[in-house]
Scaffold this motif. Structure first.
Motif, short mmCIF file in Angstrom:
data_model
loop_
_atom_site.label_atom_id
_atom_site.label_comp_id
_atom_site.label_asym_id
_atom_site.label_seq_id
_atom_site.Cartn_x
_atom_site.Cartn_y
_atom_site.Cartn_z
N PHE A 25 4.51 4.99 9.28
CA PHE A 25 4.78 4.79 7.85
C PHE A 25 3.47 4.61 7.08
CE2 PHE A 25 6.43 1.70 4.48
CZ PHE A 25 6.82 2.72 3.63
N VAL A 26 2.60 3.76 7.59
CA VAL A 26 1.31 3.52 6.94
C VAL A 26 0.42 4.76 7.04
CG1 VAL A 26 -0.79 2.13 7.00
CG2 VAL A 26 1.43 1.04 7.31
N LEU A 28 1.21 8.03 7.36
CA LEU A 28 1.64 9.12 6.49
C LEU A 28 1.47 8.76 5.02
CD1 LEU A 28 4.88 10.21 8.40
CD2 LEU A 28 2.70 11.43 8.32
N GLY A 29 1.75 7.51 4.68
CA GLY A 29 1.65 7.09 3.29
C GLY A 29 0.22 7.01 2.80
N SER A 30 -0.74 6.92 3.71
CA SER A 30 -2.14 6.82 3.32
C SER A 30 -2.93 8.10 3.56
CB SER A 30 -2.82 5.67 4.07
OG SER A 30 -2.75 5.88 5.48
N THR A 31 -2.25 9.16 4.03
CA THR A 31 -2.94 10.43 4.28
C THR A 31 -2.22 11.60 3.61
OG1 THR A 31 -1.75 10.63 6.40
CG2 THR A 31 -3.99 9.70 6.46
N LEU A 32 -0.99 11.90 4.03
CA LEU A 32 -0.29 13.09 3.52
C LEU A 32 0.41 12.85 2.19
CD1 LEU A 32 1.34 14.58 6.75
CD2 LEU A 32 -0.95 14.96 5.81
N PHE A 33 0.96 11.66 1.99
CA PHE A 33 1.80 11.41 0.81
C PHE A 33 1.25 10.23 0.00
CE2 PHE A 33 4.47 12.96 4.36
CZ PHE A 33 4.74 14.22 3.85
N VAL A 34 0.02 10.36 -0.42
CA VAL A 34 -0.67 9.29 -1.14
C VAL A 34 -0.24 9.29 -2.60
CG1 VAL A 34 -2.92 8.34 -1.75
CG2 VAL A 34 -2.62 9.58 0.41
N ASP A 35 0.01 8.09 -3.16
CA ASP A 35 0.28 7.98 -4.58
C ASP A 35 -0.79 7.10 -5.23
OD1 ASP A 35 0.94 5.37 -3.96
OD2 ASP A 35 3.09 5.72 -4.05
N LYS A 36 -0.57 6.67 -6.46
CA LYS A 36 -1.59 5.91 -7.19
C LYS A 36 -1.35 4.41 -7.19
CE LYS A 36 -2.15 9.81 -10.38
NZ LYS A 36 -2.07 10.26 -11.80
N SER A 37 -0.46 3.95 -6.32
CA SER A 37 -0.11 2.52 -6.33
C SER A 37 -1.06 1.67 -5.48
CB SER A 37 1.32 2.34 -5.83
OG SER A 37 1.45 2.80 -4.49
N ARG A 38 -2.07 2.32 -4.88
CA ARG A 38 -3.09 1.62 -4.08
C ARG A 38 -2.50 1.02 -2.80
NH1 ARG A 38 -7.23 -1.27 -8.43
NH2 ARG A 38 -7.65 0.62 -9.63
N ASP A 39 -1.94 -0.16 -2.87
CA ASP A 39 -1.50 -0.85 -1.65
C ASP A 39 -0.01 -0.72 -1.40
OD1 ASP A 39 -0.77 -2.34 -3.82
OD2 ASP A 39 -1.32 -4.29 -2.94
N LEU A 41 3.48 2.04 -0.61
CA LEU A 41 3.84 3.31 0.01
C LEU A 41 5.21 3.75 -0.49
CD1 LEU A 41 2.80 2.52 3.69
CD2 LEU A 41 1.45 3.70 1.96
N ARG A 42 5.43 5.06 -0.47
CA ARG A 42 6.72 5.61 -0.90
C ARG A 42 7.80 5.27 0.13
NH1 ARG A 42 7.07 9.80 -4.57
NH2 ARG A 42 8.76 10.68 -3.37
N PRO A 43 8.89 4.59 -0.26
CA PRO A 43 9.95 4.27 0.70
C PRO A 43 10.58 5.50 1.33
CG PRO A 43 10.19 2.99 -1.34
CD PRO A 43 9.14 4.02 -1.60
N ALA A 44 10.56 6.64 0.63
CA ALA A 44 11.20 7.84 1.16
C ALA A 44 10.61 8.26 2.50
CB ALA A 44 11.07 8.99 0.15
N ILE A 45 9.35 7.94 2.75
CA ILE A 45 8.72 8.32 4.01
C ILE A 45 9.48 7.73 5.19
CG2 ILE A 45 6.59 8.19 5.37
CD1 ILE A 45 5.06 7.94 2.73
N ASN A 46 9.94 6.51 5.03
CA ASN A 46 10.58 5.81 6.14
C ASN A 46 11.90 6.46 6.56
OD1 ASN A 46 9.88 3.70 7.84
ND2 ASN A 46 11.29 2.27 6.86
N LEU A 47 12.51 7.21 5.67
CA LEU A 47 13.78 7.87 6.01
C LEU A 47 13.60 8.87 7.14
CD1 LEU A 47 15.16 8.54 2.40
CD2 LEU A 47 15.81 6.70 3.97
N PHE A 48 12.38 9.43 7.27
CA PHE A 48 12.13 10.44 8.29
C PHE A 48 11.62 9.84 9.60
CE2 PHE A 48 11.46 12.26 4.08
CZ PHE A 48 12.30 13.36 4.13
#
Length: 292
Positions: A25-26, A28-39, A41-48
């Motif tokens: 989760f961390v 993917l959220g910090s490499t492929l699916f990065v957003d602007k919220s800094r610290d 992560l997108r919850p949608a990642i966890n669904l996969f």
């Protein structure tokens, strides 16, 4: 990590499974699916990640590309500041196709990731950063066809990765973006033609203020990715191999000019520049850059 026995053994193995899920989760959220919220992560990642037995079934590359496409679109909005998504992918793409912007490169094994060979340049600040930005825009406006590496992965890369010729939406979670290889045929060593109309969304919501937007697709497009045989671009039917790396059909320039702008630098009183859609005022070589 294997699924057999994880639940029945319970205890320690169940904790290990949760640790792996949290790590991915961390990652993917910090490499492929990065957003602007800094610290955050997108919850949608966890669904996969709930069933790790299915991790290899997902097209992570296509998902990362769809997410990056959406973020590039969001970055063009008037209220948007900054850019997110997998910027390592974007930087590596720039370095591969535009030698003028490449940093130094390290020799490495053919089996190593290509992006890892580039040495990250020093990031300037203040006036130096602004001067570099102006210089980069000038270089882009002056690019010719000879300044582009059209086939950095060779002319037969699509034979090794047939999915690269898929035509249709690619998606990650609720994000879906169009993908059409007929708009970049020179990447495959083929002459660029005027592409057919793309599969378009059913509807979209783009508020006048704010930086985000929503795109709605018909439900049937979700099945296109699984039907590669029917959705695969046939290169030899669509075009023919290039004699020159940047070859295009004669009508392509006129088609392209009605859909884009020939310059990046904004015209000023001191440096008058041509209007975007005047064909006779545009450098022919410069136009060859844009459908990469």
């Amino acid at each position: 990590m294997h699924a057999e026995g994880l639940l029945v053994r319970g205890g320690e193995l169940k904790i290990k499974e949760m640790e792996v899920q949290c790590y991915l989760f961390v990652l993917l959220g910090s490499t492929l699916f990065v957003d602007k919220s800094r610290d955050r992560l997108r919850p949608a990642i966890n669904l996969f990640l709930k069933d790790h037995r299915r991790l290899a079934d997902y097209a992570w590359g296509a998902g990362a590309l769809a997410y990056l496409y959406r973020q590039l679109g969001v970055a063009t909005r008037a209220g948007s500041k900054g850019l997110c998504g997998c910027l390592t992918l974007l930087q590596a793409w720039i370095y591969e196709y535009f030698p003028l912007f490449r940093p130094s490169q390290l020799p490495q094994s053919p089996d190593a990731p290509r992006a890892s060979s580039w040495i990250s340049p020093r990031l300037p600040g203040g006036d130096e950063a602004r001067q570099r930005l102006v210089r980069y825009r000038q270089l882009l406006d002056e690019l010719s066809a000879d300044d582009v590496t059209w086939t950095p992965y060779g002319r037969d890369g699509h034979r090794d990765i047939p999915r690269s010729l898929y035509t249709g939406p690619i998606r990650f979670s609720d994000i879906a973006e169009g993908y059409d290889p007929s708009r970049c045929l020179r990447q495959f060593g083929y002459r660029q033609i005027i592409p057919a109309a793309m599969t378009v969304p059913h509807d979209q919501y783009r508020p006048a203020s704010g930086s985000s937007y929503i795109v709605f697709w018909d439900p049937w497009v979700n099945q296109l990715w699984n039907n590669v045989a029917a959705r695969r671009l046939e290169l030899d039917f669509a075009s023919r191999p290039c004699e020159q790396p940047s070859e295009i059909v004669e009508e392509y320039v006129d088609w392209f000019l009605t859909r884009s702008h020939p310059r990046i630098t904004h015209p000023t009183d001191e440096e008058p520049q041509p209007r975007p859609l005047l064909v006779h005022q545009v450098s022919y070589d410069f136009l060859l850059l844009f459908q990469i």
